[in-house]
Motif scaffolding. Structure first.
Motif, PDB file in Angstrom:
ATOM      1  N   LYS A   1       7.514  -4.037   6.620  1.00 28.13           N
ATOM      2  CA  LYS A   1       7.159  -5.370   7.126  1.00 28.13           C
ATOM      3  C   LYS A   1       5.657  -5.627   7.063  1.00 28.13           C
ATOM      4  O   LYS A   1       5.224  -6.755   6.916  1.00 28.13           O
ATOM      5  CB  LYS A   1       7.657  -5.546   8.561  1.00 28.13           C
ATOM      6  CG  LYS A   1       9.157  -5.697   8.628  1.00 28.13           C
ATOM      7  CD  LYS A   1       9.643  -5.917  10.035  1.00 28.13           C
ATOM      8  CE  LYS A   1      11.145  -6.085  10.018  1.00 28.13           C
ATOM      9  NZ  LYS A   1      11.823  -5.347  11.040  1.00 28.13           N
ATOM     10  N   SER A   2       4.847  -4.561   7.200  1.00 30.64           N
ATOM     11  CA  SER A   2       3.400  -4.760   7.112  1.00 30.64           C
ATOM     12  C   SER A   2       2.858  -4.335   5.739  1.00 30.64           C
ATOM     13  O   SER A   2       1.658  -4.151   5.571  1.00 30.64           O
ATOM     14  CB  SER A   2       2.688  -4.027   8.251  1.00 30.64           C
ATOM     15  OG  SER A   2       3.007  -2.670   8.239  1.00 30.64           O
ATOM     16  N   GLY A   3       3.752  -4.163   4.760  1.00 35.21           N
ATOM     17  CA  GLY A   3       3.324  -3.921   3.386  1.00 35.21           C
ATOM     18  C   GLY A   3       2.968  -2.485   3.056  1.00 35.21           C
ATOM     19  O   GLY A   3       2.360  -2.215   2.031  1.00 35.21           O
ATOM     20  N   ARG A   4       3.344  -1.526   3.922  1.00 38.16           N
ATOM     21  CA  ARG A   4       3.069  -0.109   3.642  1.00 38.16           C
ATOM     22  C   ARG A   4       4.383   0.569   3.247  1.00 38.16           C
ATOM     23  O   ARG A   4       5.309   0.618   4.048  1.00 38.16           O
ATOM     24  CB  ARG A   4       2.435   0.562   4.854  1.00 38.16           C
ATOM     25  CG  ARG A   4       1.046   0.011   5.168  1.00 38.16           C
ATOM     26  CD  ARG A   4       0.313   0.808   6.231  1.00 38.16           C
ATOM     27  NE  ARG A   4       1.062   0.987   7.453  1.00 38.16           N
ATOM     28  CZ  ARG A   4       0.994   0.190   8.513  1.00 38.16           C
ATOM     29  NH1 ARG A   4       0.205  -0.855   8.494  1.00 38.16           N
ATOM     30  NH2 ARG A   4       1.711   0.436   9.591  1.00 38.16           N
ATOM     31  N   VAL A   5       4.441   1.061   2.024  1.00 38.92           N
ATOM     32  CA  VAL A   5       5.661   1.716   1.537  1.00 38.92           C
ATOM     33  C   VAL A   5       5.422   3.207   1.361  1.00 38.92           C
ATOM     34  O   VAL A   5       4.344   3.644   0.962  1.00 38.92           O
ATOM     35  CB  VAL A   5       6.177   1.087   0.220  1.00 38.92           C
ATOM     36  CG1 VAL A   5       6.638  -0.345   0.432  1.00 38.92           C
ATOM     37  CG2 VAL A   5       5.151   1.151  -0.886  1.00 38.92           C
ATOM     38  N   SER A   6       6.447   3.979   1.666  1.00 41.03           N
ATOM     39  CA  SER A   6       6.384   5.435   1.552  1.00 41.03           C
ATOM     40  C   SER A   6       6.229   5.860   0.102  1.00 41.03           C
ATOM     41  O   SER A   6       6.821   5.268  -0.801  1.00 41.03           O
ATOM     42  CB  SER A   6       7.668   6.031   2.130  1.00 41.03           C
ATOM     43  OG  SER A   6       7.791   7.380   1.748  1.00 41.03           O
TER      44      SER A   6
ATOM     45  N   GLN B   1       0.871  -1.172   0.000  1.00 39.86           N
ATOM     46  CA  GLN B   1       0.000   0.000   0.000  1.00 39.86           C
ATOM     47  C   GLN B   1       0.907   1.220   0.000  1.00 39.86           C
ATOM     48  O   GLN B   1       1.865   1.289   0.786  1.00 39.86           O
ATOM     49  CB  GLN B   1      -0.924   0.040   1.216  1.00 39.86           C
ATOM     50  CG  GLN B   1      -1.854   1.255   1.147  1.00 39.86           C
ATOM     51  CD  GLN B   1      -2.798   1.375   2.325  1.00 39.86           C
ATOM     52  OE1 GLN B   1      -2.572   0.836   3.391  1.00 39.86           O
ATOM     53  NE2 GLN B   1      -3.871   2.121   2.113  1.00 39.86           N
ATOM     54  N   ILE B   2       0.620   2.175  -0.852  1.00 35.52           N
ATOM     55  CA  ILE B   2       1.421   3.388  -0.950  1.00 35.52           C
ATOM     56  C   ILE B   2       0.860   4.413   0.032  1.00 35.52           C
ATOM     57  O   ILE B   2      -0.297   4.827  -0.095  1.00 35.52           O
ATOM     58  CB  ILE B   2       1.437   3.925  -2.394  1.00 35.52           C
ATOM     59  CG1 ILE B   2       2.027   2.850  -3.323  1.00 35.52           C
ATOM     60  CG2 ILE B   2       2.229   5.224  -2.473  1.00 35.52           C
ATOM     61  CD1 ILE B   2       1.923   3.170  -4.790  1.00 35.52           C
ATOM     62  N   VAL B   3       1.669   4.786   1.023  1.00 37.37           N
ATOM     63  CA  VAL B   3       1.230   5.662   2.111  1.00 37.37           C
ATOM     64  C   VAL B   3       2.227   6.804   2.297  1.00 37.37           C
ATOM     65  O   VAL B   3       3.258   6.867   1.635  1.00 37.37           O
ATOM     66  CB  VAL B   3       1.077   4.867   3.439  1.00 37.37           C
ATOM     67  CG1 VAL B   3      -0.002   3.796   3.308  1.00 37.37           C
ATOM     68  CG2 VAL B   3       2.389   4.238   3.856  1.00 37.37           C
ATOM     69  N   GLY B   4       1.919   7.688   3.256  1.00 36.53           N
ATOM     70  CA  GLY B   4       2.814   8.797   3.575  1.00 36.53           C
ATOM     71  C   GLY B   4       4.062   8.313   4.299  1.00 36.53           C
ATOM     72  O   GLY B   4       4.086   7.212   4.859  1.00 36.53           O
ATOM     73  N   GLU B   5       5.089   9.139   4.306  1.00 34.31           N
ATOM     74  CA  GLU B   5       6.369   8.766   4.912  1.00 34.31           C
ATOM     75  C   GLU B   5       6.241   8.409   6.383  1.00 34.31           C
ATOM     76  O   GLU B   5       6.928   7.510   6.866  1.00 34.31           O
ATOM     77  CB  GLU B   5       7.377   9.897   4.733  1.00 34.31           C
ATOM     78  CG  GLU B   5       7.836  10.055   3.300  1.00 34.31           C
ATOM     79  CD  GLU B   5       8.856  11.151   3.113  1.00 34.31           C
ATOM     80  OE1 GLU B   5       9.559  11.485   4.083  1.00 34.31           O
ATOM     81  OE2 GLU B   5       8.956  11.661   1.989  1.00 34.31           O
ATOM     82  N   THR B   6       5.379   9.113   7.111  1.00 28.65           N
ATOM     83  CA  THR B   6       5.277   8.889   8.554  1.00 28.65           C
ATOM     84  C   THR B   6       4.643   7.560   8.918  1.00 28.65           C
ATOM     85  O   THR B   6       4.812   7.077  10.022  1.00 28.65           O
ATOM     86  CB  THR B   6       4.460  10.007   9.228  1.00 28.65           C
ATOM     87  OG1 THR B   6       3.161  10.035   8.637  1.00 28.65           O
ATOM     88  CG2 THR B   6       5.130  11.350   9.079  1.00 28.65           C
TER      89      THR B   6
END
Length: 158
Positions: free
Chosen positions: A115-120, A105-110
């Protein structure tokens, strides 16, 4: 003032950390400082210096959180649609070398957590994926060398 994109969940997590640091950590540290002061000579008082350092670190983090929250641009991922990859998308890819499937999932830097699949949004893989659609192949330069991924699925929602 540059806006910081984040999901509603990321915003809530930062807000909770700020609340905890202000309402729980701050009073606890103040109590530690006053207890250490009661021990007398401050120049050789390790507990006092440790408590003051904790206070400094906590206040610095509070200021950082307040800044990020004030610049936050909360994006409601559940209202996003389409087949083009953008912020908030959950993208399923297959590594063309190993045939291993991964979802990011493409998310914000913060709120990034690989490891849980959320990339900045500023990570190499997210930058390669933005604007692409299902069936496209992307080349990603990683510290371990180049990787080639085929995009299998694009979804929105949490």
């Amino acid at each position: 003032m540059e806006k910081v994109p984040m999901t509603a969940a990321g915003y809530a997590a930062l807000g909770e950390e700020l609340r905890r640091r202000q309402q729980e950590e701050r009073p606890r540290i103040i109590q530690q400082i006053s207890e250490a002061r009661a021990h007398g000579d401050l120049s050789e008082n390790a507990e006092y210096h440790a408590a003051k350092e904790s206070q400094s670190l906590n206040e610095g983090r509070i200021a950082e959180l307040e800044d990020k929250l004030s610049r936050a641009e909360v994006i409601d991922v559940s209202k996003l649609t389409g087949s083009t990859i953008k912020f908030g998308a959950t993208v399923t890819v297959v590594d063309e070398d190993t045939e291993e499937e991964k979802a990011y999932q493409i998310v914000g830097e913060t709120e990034a957590d690989v490891k849980s699949g959320r990339v900045s949004i500023s990570s190499p893989i997210a930058r390669a994926l933005i604007g692409k659609t299902v069936g496209d192949t992307v080349e990603v330069k990683t510290p371990g060398g180049g990787k080639s991924y085929e995009i299998l699925k694009v979804a929105f929602g949490s």
